[in-house]
Design a protein around this motif. Structure first.
Motif, PDB file in Angstrom:
ATOM      1  N   GLY A  91      -3.394   1.125  -7.852  1.00 20.15           N
ATOM      2  CA  GLY A  91      -3.405   1.174  -6.321  1.00 20.15           C
ATOM      3  C   GLY A  91      -4.447   0.772  -5.721  1.00 20.15           C
ATOM      4  O   GLY A  91      -6.185   1.177  -6.631  1.00 20.15           O
ATOM      5  N   VAL A  92      -4.315   0.197  -4.787  1.00 24.91           N
ATOM      6  CA  VAL A  92      -6.076  -0.226  -3.851  1.00 24.91           C
ATOM      7  C   VAL A  92      -6.573   0.930  -4.149  1.00 24.91           C
ATOM      8  O   VAL A  92      -7.763   1.222  -4.274  1.00 24.91           O
ATOM      9  CB  VAL A  92      -5.916  -0.872  -2.779  1.00 24.91           C
ATOM     10  CG1 VAL A  92      -6.885  -1.065  -1.500  1.00 24.91           C
ATOM     11  CG2 VAL A  92      -5.394  -2.224  -3.012  1.00 24.91           C
ATOM     12  N   GLU A  93      -5.393   2.299  -3.468  1.00 26.68           N
ATOM     13  CA  GLU A  93      -6.428   3.470  -3.116  1.00 26.68           C
ATOM     14  C   GLU A  93      -6.173   4.489  -4.243  1.00 26.68           C
ATOM     15  O   GLU A  93      -6.859   5.476  -4.477  1.00 26.68           O
ATOM     16  CB  GLU A  93      -5.921   4.247  -1.716  1.00 26.68           C
ATOM     17  CG  GLU A  93      -5.793   3.213  -0.854  1.00 26.68           C
ATOM     18  CD  GLU A  93      -6.077   3.533   0.471  1.00 26.68           C
ATOM     19  OE1 GLU A  93      -6.784   4.485   1.202  1.00 26.68           O
ATOM     20  OE2 GLU A  93      -4.553   3.739   1.139  1.00 26.68           O
ATOM     21  N   LYS A  94      -5.084   4.476  -4.253  1.00 26.65           N
ATOM     22  CA  LYS A  94      -5.027   5.496  -5.685  1.00 26.65           C
ATOM     23  C   LYS A  94      -3.973   4.518  -7.601  1.00 26.65           C
ATOM     24  O   LYS A  94      -3.162   3.904  -7.008  1.00 26.65           O
ATOM     25  CB  LYS A  94      -3.730   6.527  -5.430  1.00 26.65           C
ATOM     26  CG  LYS A  94      -3.237   7.622  -6.009  1.00 26.65           C
ATOM     27  CD  LYS A  94      -2.463   8.869  -5.087  1.00 26.65           C
ATOM     28  CE  LYS A  94      -1.338   8.217  -4.740  1.00 26.65           C
ATOM     29  NZ  LYS A  94      -0.170   9.081  -4.941  1.00 26.65           N
ATOM     30  N   SER A 219       1.919  -3.933   0.381  1.00 30.43           N
ATOM     31  CA  SER A 219       1.133  -2.796   0.002  1.00 30.43           C
ATOM     32  C   SER A 219      -0.526  -3.628   0.993  1.00 30.43           C
ATOM     33  O   SER A 219      -0.132  -3.505   2.196  1.00 30.43           O
ATOM     34  CB  SER A 219       0.347  -2.526  -1.439  1.00 30.43           C
ATOM     35  OG  SER A 219       0.158  -3.188  -1.556  1.00 30.43           O
ATOM     36  N   GLN A 220      -1.607  -2.461   0.747  1.00 31.03           N
ATOM     37  CA  GLN A 220      -2.774  -3.046   1.171  1.00 31.03           C
ATOM     38  C   GLN A 220      -2.840  -4.123   1.406  1.00 31.03           C
ATOM     39  O   GLN A 220      -4.037  -4.892   1.847  1.00 31.03           O
ATOM     40  CB  GLN A 220      -3.408  -2.089   0.642  1.00 31.03           C
ATOM     41  CG  GLN A 220      -4.147  -0.537   0.816  1.00 31.03           C
ATOM     42  CD  GLN A 220      -2.951  -0.213  -0.061  1.00 31.03           C
ATOM     43  OE1 GLN A 220      -2.432  -0.330  -1.075  1.00 31.03           O
ATOM     44  NE2 GLN A 220      -3.528   1.272   0.192  1.00 31.03           N
ATOM     45  N   ILE A 269      -0.134  -2.959   5.028  1.00 35.88           N
ATOM     46  CA  ILE A 269       0.030  -1.316   6.287  1.00 35.88           C
ATOM     47  C   ILE A 269      -1.333  -1.296   5.990  1.00 35.88           C
ATOM     48  O   ILE A 269      -0.628  -0.631   7.549  1.00 35.88           O
ATOM     49  CB  ILE A 269       0.197  -0.645   4.721  1.00 35.88           C
ATOM     50  CG1 ILE A 269      -0.821  -0.521   3.614  1.00 35.88           C
ATOM     51  CG2 ILE A 269       1.952  -0.590   4.277  1.00 35.88           C
ATOM     52  CD1 ILE A 269       0.455   1.033   2.861  1.00 35.88           C
ATOM     53  N   ASP A 270      -1.914  -1.579   6.126  1.00 41.41           N
ATOM     54  CA  ASP A 270      -3.558  -1.274   6.388  1.00 41.41           C
ATOM     55  C   ASP A 270      -4.040  -1.865   7.437  1.00 41.41           C
ATOM     56  O   ASP A 270      -5.181  -1.282   8.394  1.00 41.41           O
ATOM     57  CB  ASP A 270      -4.826  -1.297   5.018  1.00 41.41           C
ATOM     58  CG  ASP A 270      -5.089  -2.556   4.576  1.00 41.41           C
ATOM     59  OD1 ASP A 270      -3.774  -3.587   4.241  1.00 41.41           O
ATOM     60  OD2 ASP A 270      -5.362  -2.984   4.173  1.00 41.41           O
ATOM     61  N   GLN A 286      -4.190  11.181   4.609  1.00 43.13           N
ATOM     62  CA  GLN A 286      -5.394  11.219   3.896  1.00 43.13           C
ATOM     63  C   GLN A 286      -6.006   9.297   3.421  1.00 43.13           C
ATOM     64  O   GLN A 286      -6.727   8.737   3.118  1.00 43.13           O
ATOM     65  CB  GLN A 286      -5.803  12.013   2.891  1.00 43.13           C
ATOM     66  CG  GLN A 286      -5.179  13.380   3.218  1.00 43.13           C
ATOM     67  CD  GLN A 286      -6.251  14.289   2.955  1.00 43.13           C
ATOM     68  OE1 GLN A 286      -7.347  14.157   1.850  1.00 43.13           O
ATOM     69  NE2 GLN A 286      -6.557  15.165   3.674  1.00 43.13           N
ATOM     70  N   ASN A 287      -4.910   8.387   3.282  1.00 40.67           N
ATOM     71  CA  ASN A 287      -5.175   7.396   2.959  1.00 40.67           C
ATOM     72  C   ASN A 287      -3.828   6.260   4.095  1.00 40.67           C
ATOM     73  O   ASN A 287      -3.279   6.599   5.127  1.00 40.67           O
ATOM     74  CB  ASN A 287      -4.619   6.905   1.752  1.00 40.67           C
ATOM     75  CG  ASN A 287      -3.149   7.604   0.946  1.00 40.67           C
ATOM     76  OD1 ASN A 287      -2.413   7.788   2.136  1.00 40.67           O
ATOM     77  ND2 ASN A 287      -3.270   8.577   0.231  1.00 40.67           N
ATOM     78  N   TYR A 288      -4.161   5.030   3.376  1.00 37.27           N
ATOM     79  CA  TYR A 288      -3.525   4.209   3.661  1.00 37.27           C
ATOM     80  C   TYR A 288      -1.847   4.441   3.756  1.00 37.27           C
ATOM     81  O   TYR A 288      -1.028   4.199   4.694  1.00 37.27           O
ATOM     82  CB  TYR A 288      -3.479   2.632   4.094  1.00 37.27           C
ATOM     83  CG  TYR A 288      -5.125   2.642   4.719  1.00 37.27           C
ATOM     84  CD1 TYR A 288      -5.020   2.642   6.280  1.00 37.27           C
ATOM     85  CD2 TYR A 288      -6.401   2.152   4.114  1.00 37.27           C
ATOM     86  CE1 TYR A 288      -5.795   2.232   6.985  1.00 37.27           C
ATOM     87  CE2 TYR A 288      -7.245   2.105   4.676  1.00 37.27           C
ATOM     88  CZ  TYR A 288      -7.216   1.972   6.495  1.00 37.27           C
ATOM     89  OH  TYR A 288      -8.183   1.962   7.160  1.00 37.27           O
ATOM     90  N   GLU A 289      -1.529   4.516   2.981  1.00 36.83           N
ATOM     91  CA  GLU A 289       0.292   5.172   2.523  1.00 36.83           C
ATOM     92  C   GLU A 289       0.516   6.451   3.645  1.00 36.83           C
ATOM     93  O   GLU A 289       1.745   5.866   4.287  1.00 36.83           O
ATOM     94  CB  GLU A 289       0.529   5.679   1.335  1.00 36.83           C
ATOM     95  CG  GLU A 289       1.966   5.969   1.134  1.00 36.83           C
ATOM     96  CD  GLU A 289       2.303   6.872  -0.368  1.00 36.83           C
ATOM     97  OE1 GLU A 289       3.397   6.670  -0.439  1.00 36.83           O
ATOM     98  OE2 GLU A 289       1.341   6.506  -1.064  1.00 36.83           O
TER      99      GLU A 289
END
Length: 398
Positions: A91-94, A219-220, A269-270, A286-289
């Motif tokens: 994922g973009v973040e995780k 998503s992002q 979402i971001d 803690q993240n965009y999710e």
């Protein structure tokens, strides 16, 4: 005579694979149901299922509930431990790693923040994969499968382009094997939206028997996948479905892809979370999710201007979907990815906008704008596992 023998052997293999896949995709199916679906006679189905049982690929479960008289039919299920895959959702973040099994069960094992540097990413993935492999002693692991938020050459295992990280023309297979030279199992990689759609096709009853559709991966960014005549359309370079980079406003904000006014710059979402934070301060998470979940909760409660911001997001999602509907004439649109967080009334709202704006002839065959069956992680991991298990199934019956 030799030709007839070969054809008979191929037909036998094809029938076995068809029955095996039916059991894999429809856990609990009975022999009678297989007979009705395939048109094979009962004795052939019985012979095939006993052969699959003898190979420890399927097993008999409890008898099915039935209203009619007589003995209840026996449930047939794939043996979960017959084969396992290591599945990786990038994922973009995780990044999430898990184990997938022949019976479609997904076990999430570990997760880490996705490094933006590719070398660091591969090293971290290799460390986690090695740990999983050793924990399992390699037992029954038949492959590894990656899901990426970008364009992937499936055949050559080349990362063509991941916009958020600026990974371009990267040899995934070579990089992975440098970290894990002992690895001899098949390696798979694909775009996340296409894998998610593959999972939906097998398990989402809302689109059962529909052959043409669009999967929008929120998503992002915004990704996508196309179903055309019952097949996921990949394109000659495996890049079909990058809907997020169609231009909605020619003078809009610059996108990660270097274009301007891309769809994802209006409805990812971001983007939506940042718009809220600009006027209201930081969202919790803690993240965009986590931030996006919080934003939806605020919108439901009508806190600050959260509802108006989400309302605008739904508008732009509908505008983009109308472009796709007018172009492709699909039977359905799934708003997947983080669309699984949307309450039902959001889909009603998007559906009404589509009815207002889409060309009327396209709506004659358009059935629904709907939510996904799977959440964003499970969809990608499930699709990744299916790719491994489809190949395993073909080889296991030879």
């Amino acid at each position: 005579m030799k030709v007839k023998k070969i054809n008979a052997e191929r037909m036998g293999y094809s029938n076995k694979l068809m029955v095996f896949n039916l059991i894999r995709y429809s856990p609990g199916i009975s022999r009678n149901e297989i007979t009705k679906i395939t048109g094979l006679d009962k004795s052939t189905v019985t012979k095939i299922t006993y052969e699959l049982i003898s190979k420890n690929l399927i097993h008999e479960g409890n008898r099915k509930l039935s209203q009619g008289p007589g003995r209840k039919p026996i449930r047939l299920e794939a043996v979960d431990t017959a084969a396992a895959s290591i599945v990786v959702k990038v994922g973009v973040e995780k990044t999430v790693l898990g184990l997938g099994y022949l019976n479609n069960f997904i076990e999430k094992v570990s997760a880490f923040d996705t490094p933006k540097n590719f070398s660091s990413f591969v090293s971290k993935v290799a460390f986690e994969v090695n740990k999983i492999y050793k924990d399992k002693n390699g037992t029954n692991i038949v492959g590894i499968s990656f899901s990426f938020p970008g364009m992937i050459d499936r055949k050559n295992l080349i990362i063509e382009y991941v916009p958020h990280f600026n990974w371009s023309n990267v040899d995934l297979k070579n990089a992975f094997l440098k970290e894990l030279p002992y690895w001899e199992k098949p390696i798979f990689a694909a775009n996340e939206a296409k894998l998610a759609l593959q999972a939906e096709l097998y398990f989402n009853k809302e689109i059962k028997n529909l052959n043409n559709g669009v999967y929008i991966f929120i998503s992002q960014g915004i990704g996508g996948a196309l179903l055309i005549d019952g097949q996921i359309y990949l394109g000659p370079n495996y890049t079909a479905g990058e809907f997020g980079h169609m231009t909605i406003h020619e003078d809009g904000e610059k996108c990660f892809c270097n274009n301007r006014g891309c769809w994802e710059t209006f409805a990812s979402i971001d983007t939506i979370s940042k718009i809220y934070e600009y006027s209201n301060g930081k969202l919790e998470g803690q993240n965009y999710e986590e931030k996006f979940k919080n934003l939806i909760d605020k919108a439901q409660k009508r806190e600050n201007n959260a509802y108006e911001i989400i309302d605008k997001m739904l508008y732009y999602l509908a505008v983009g979907a109308v472009n796709l509907i007018n172009t492709l004439n699909p039977e359905f649109v799934i708003f997947g990815g983080y669309g699984y967080l949307f309450p039902d009334n959001y889909f009603t709202q998007i559906g009404n906008l589509i009815k207002e704006r889409a060309l009327k002839p396209t709506l004659k065959t358009f059935k629904k704008a709907t939510k996904p069956y799977f959440d964003i992680e499970t969809a990608c991991l499930m699709g990744a596992n299916l790719r491994v298990m489809d190949e395993f199934s073909e080889k296991a019956l030879v």
